[in-house]
Structures are given as C-alpha cells and as structure tokens.
Design an enzyme around this catalytic site. Structure first.
Site, PDB file in Angstrom:
ATOM      1  CE  LYS A 176     -44.865  31.050  62.040  1.00  0.00           C
ATOM      2  NZ  LYS A 176     -44.979  32.142  61.233  1.00  0.00           N
ATOM      3  CB  THR A 207     -54.678  35.166  64.909  1.00  0.00           C
ATOM      4  OG1 THR A 207     -55.456  34.538  64.383  1.00  0.00           O
ATOM      5  CG2 THR A 207     -54.633  34.739  66.585  1.00  0.00           C
ATOM      6  N   GLY A 209     -51.989  38.445  60.848  1.00  0.00           N
ATOM      7  CA  GLY A 209     -50.766  39.040  60.631  1.00  0.00           C
ATOM      8  C   GLY A 209     -49.939  38.786  62.089  1.00  0.00           C
ATOM      9  CB  THR A 210     -49.814  36.461  64.715  1.00  0.00           C
ATOM     10  OG1 THR A 210     -50.404  35.102  63.823  1.00  0.00           O
ATOM     11  CG2 THR A 210     -50.918  36.657  65.656  1.00  0.00           C
ATOM     12  N   GLY A 211     -47.944  36.116  62.243  1.00  0.00           N
ATOM     13  CA  GLY A 211     -46.523  35.546  61.860  1.00  0.00           C
ATOM     14  C   GLY A 211     -45.805  36.536  61.061  1.00  0.00           C
ATOM     15  CB  CYS A 212     -46.593  39.589  59.133  1.00  0.00           C
ATOM     16  SG  CYS A 212     -47.624  38.674  57.856  1.00  0.00           S
TER      17      CYS A 212
END
Ligand SMILES: Nc1ncnc2c1ncn2[C@@H]1O[C@H](COP(=O)(O)OP(=O)(O)OP(=O)(O)O)[C@@H](O)[C@H]1O
Ligand SMILES: Cc1ncc(CO)c(N)n1
Length: 268
Positions: A176, A207, A209-212
C-alpha cells in the site's frame, strides 16, 4: 432461510471505533457479509494514539476461535494486531481448520506511531504466518521490515510485492502506497502478474484505521467468492470513498467513514 457469507476478524480493539475489530465489523456489515470477531488485545486508544493495552490470556483467544469454528462456517478471515508470539502460535494452529481465504494485515504500529506488536512476534509473523496467507497487505514500513529493503519508489514497491511472494511464501502481496507522496497507488503481486490500483491522494489527516478497513473489505469480498484481483479492486474503491468522506472528529487522525461510501458504490 437466508444464506450469507460469513467472515471472521482476529485482531485488537479500538474503543474510538476507527481501527481494529470495530473498523472490521463496520466494514463487513456495510459490505453485507456476516461479521464475527476474535479479540486478541483490548487496546485503549483514540485518534491521538494508544494509551494502554490489555492482552487476553492465550487460552481465551483459543477458546474464542474454537467457539466460532465449531459452530459457524468461515468463508474468509483476516488477522490484524497479534501482539505476542504465543498468540500467533495458537492462530497458526487453527488456520488449517478454517480452510478459507486468509488476509493478513501485518499490523506493527498504529497510525500515531505507537508500536502494537513485540519484536519477536514480528519475526514469527514473517517466518511462520506469512506462508499461510492468501494475501498480505503491508504498508511501506511493514513491507520494508518484511523484506529488509528500503522502499522509496513505486519500482521498489513492486519489487517488494514480488519478493514477499517468491522469497517469503505468501500467496499474494499487496503493498500500500499510503505512506508515499503523490497518488495513492497500491501494487498487488498474485504469484503470476503485477496489478496496479490507483486513486488520487485525498488531502486529509483522517487516516486512522485505513489499513484495517481496506483489508476487511478485501476479506468481505473474498468471502463472497470474488477472485483476488476483483476483491482488491472493489476494496480500493471502498476505502477511497471511506477516506474521502472521513470524519473530522477527535483531536488526532480522524476515522474513515464506512457508511457514507455507500452512495459512491451505488453510483458505480
Ligand atoms: N490520503 C489518502 N488519499 C487516498 N488514499 C489513501 C490516502 N492514504 C492512504 N490511502 C490508501 O488507503 C489504503 C490504506 O493504506 P495505508 O498505507 O494508509 O495503510 P496503513 O498504513 O496500513 O493504515 P493504518 O493507518 O490503518 O495503519 C491504501 O489503498 C492507500 O493507498
Ligand atoms: C487494534 C488496532 N489494530 C490496528 C491498528 C492500525 O491502524 C490500530 N490502530 N489498532
């Protein structure tokens, strides 16, 4: 009787609702897969950072997994924060029983920079858990840790994606680009070819928690039987919309908006 794809997250919590288990369940619900969760660590955190952690006893993590697996089918699952090596061992033992696509978000630090897993666990994750994954979704610092190489350019990202599959045994790797400058570009290597997923960078600090959210959306789409490339493509639209409509709440990095992305998806 309604049959619904069911999806499981194994991760830590976020009482402020933007990351971890809470973000995962909101995403599953929004994408119409039946959401289930096994908690590894209760994390006292908010948009500004992590204030405290309480790790659950290993046998409690094991029992939660057993309670789910022995009762309800799991059509896809993901892992997020797994802080200790003993937790990883228990999860690694249960993975074959799940017999479903596995998406690993190799969570190491929070958006705030607070560490979320111990050093020994990082090694175990790389050596033992990675080969079990259908897809691993590292951000740039996580991909740098896994490969041991610095990532500065999109070419470096592509190389890391390929290396994580070829040298570390993941079935697929999605690197990412949220942490680079310019457009938000991610690269997926699926063992055969490289795929690019790109969106314009949104000018926001929300941003958390974007990855979760992204890995949960991929897992939900996989639970519905979509092939990997399509699942990532649709999840990228989902997370982009969730960032675009993110909330400026809290005094740090605000959370993404799981439900306001609905209109964006309806339009497509
Ligand atoms: N400002 C932004 N505008 C548009 N897309 C973004 C932005 N920041 C991140 N993304 C995208 O969001 C997704 C998540 O990537 P990111 O690199 O932020 O994950 P992460 O660092 O694991 O997140 P987390 O904050 O949960 O640790 C990727 O598709 C990335 O390209
Ligand atoms: C529990 C948890 N998992 C992952 C992240 C990374 O966003 C976080 N902040 N908290």
């Amino acid at each position: 009787m309604t049959q619904v794809p069911s999806v499981l997250t194994i991760a830590g919590t976020d009482p402020s609702g933007g990351a971890g288990i809470q973000a995962d369940l909101k995403t599953f619900q929004e994408l119409k897969s039946y959401g289930m969760s096994v908690i590894t660590t209760v994390v006292a955190q908010n948009t500004t950072g992590v204030q405290d952690v309480h790790h659950l006893p290993i046998q409690m993590i094991e029992q939660q997994l057993e309670s789910v697996i022995t009762d309800i089918p799991v059509h896809a699952f993901k892992t997020g924060m797994i802080a200790h090596i003993d937790m990883m061992k228990v999860i690694a033992e249960k993975i074959p029983k799940l017999d479903a696509p596995y998406v690993m978000d190799p969570v190491m630090v929070a958006t705030s920079g607070d560490p979320l897993i111990e050093e020994k666990a990082r090694l175990y994750l790389r050596e033992k858990l990675l080969p079990l994954t259908t897809l691993v979704t590292p951000n740039i610092p996580e991909a740098e840790y896994i490969t041991g190489d610095k990532i500065d350019t999109t070419d470096d990202m592509k190389q890391a994606a390929e290396q994580i599959v070829v040298n570390f045994g993941a079935n697929g790797a999605l690197i990412k680009g949220g942490h680079l400058k310019g457009d938000a570009v991610d690269f997926l290597y699926d063992g055969t070819s490289m795929h690019t997923f790109s969106s314009k960078r949104i000018d926001t600090t929300n941003t958390h928690g974007t990855g979760c959210t992204y890995s949960a959306a991929i897992t939900a789409y996989l639970s519905q039987g979509l092939p990997l490339q399509k699942a990532v493509e649709k999840a990228k639209h989902f997370v982009t919309a969730a960032i675009k409509h993110s909330f400026s709440i809290g005094s740090g990095n605000g959370p993404t908006n799981h439900w306001a992305s609905r209109e964006e998806r309806v339009k497509r």
